[in-house]
Design a protein around this motif. Sequence first.
Motif, PDB file in Angstrom:
ATOM      1  N   PHE A   1      10.857  -0.404  -4.228  1.00 31.91           N
ATOM      2  CA  PHE A   1       9.903   0.420  -4.978  1.00 31.91           C
ATOM      3  C   PHE A   1      10.195   1.907  -4.771  1.00 31.91           C
ATOM      4  O   PHE A   1      10.253   2.671  -5.737  1.00 31.91           O
TER       5      PHE A   1
ATOM      6  N   GLU B   1      11.168   4.276  -7.794  1.00 36.19           N
ATOM      7  CA  GLU B   1      10.112   5.179  -8.272  1.00 36.19           C
ATOM      8  C   GLU B   1      10.066   6.535  -7.574  1.00 36.19           C
ATOM      9  O   GLU B   1       9.763   7.541  -8.210  1.00 36.19           O
TER      10      GLU B   1
ATOM     11  N   SER C   1      -3.270   3.971 -11.665  1.00 36.62           N
ATOM     12  CA  SER C   1      -2.591   2.688 -11.481  1.00 36.62           C
ATOM     13  C   SER C   1      -2.759   2.197 -10.052  1.00 36.62           C
ATOM     14  O   SER C   1      -3.014   2.971  -9.136  1.00 36.62           O
TER      15      SER C   1
ATOM     16  N   ARG D   1      -0.627  -0.647  -7.556  1.00 43.12           N
ATOM     17  CA  ARG D   1       0.481  -1.597  -7.401  1.00 43.12           C
ATOM     18  C   ARG D   1       0.282  -2.319  -6.076  1.00 43.12           C
ATOM     19  O   ARG D   1       0.028  -1.689  -5.056  1.00 43.12           O
ATOM     20  N   THR D   2       0.416  -3.634  -6.099  1.00 44.60           N
ATOM     21  CA  THR D   2       0.260  -4.422  -4.877  1.00 44.60           C
ATOM     22  C   THR D   2       1.604  -4.993  -4.472  1.00 44.60           C
ATOM     23  O   THR D   2       2.467  -5.250  -5.304  1.00 44.60           O
TER      24      THR D   2
END
Length: 194
Positions: free
Chosen positions: A37, A41, A177, A179-180
Amino acid sequence: MRKLTYFIACSIDGFIGDPSGDATSMLRFVDEEFIDFLKTEYPETMATHGRRALGLDDLPNKRFDTIVQGRVSYDLALKEGITSPYAHLREYVVSSTLTESPDPNVEIIADDLVGKVRELKAEDSEFGVYLCGGAKVAAQLLDEVDELVIKTYPIVYGSGMPMFGSGVAISDFTLESVRTFGNGVLVRTYSRKR
């Protein structure tokens, strides 16, 4: 006008470290999924020495070209002999006690923090400014923060260093948002309500 983003790790109860600012207990949650991630990102938020160790030194910046961090955060790197922890960014360290920078890539902000950050935000750039702790600096800059990216790790500290130091006014943000991750980590992104 570019954004100032407070990109910060914290416990479930909102602490970014123990009372001394140590957050090493959170490192166990930085697993392969989470590193992927970050690579995809937020690659520039990984410290230069960490990027090198993972063979990711050549990743281009995606969101930020400048970092502002507090002295306590910077001291964590200095204790390891690292004078430029984010060499892939323009580095600013907020300190009233450091009179000289230990590295040519690091500029010290000794006074008028808000003025300097406004100057950085006014620059013409496709990239934003990364605020990397700590609590006192975040409190001083709360009115300038345009975005919060909060990495919440599934641990409780009970006490410690809060995300923002004391004396801040109530400020509203909008959840953009969530995110998990499989290990229980949440990354929430908020934008400032203006």
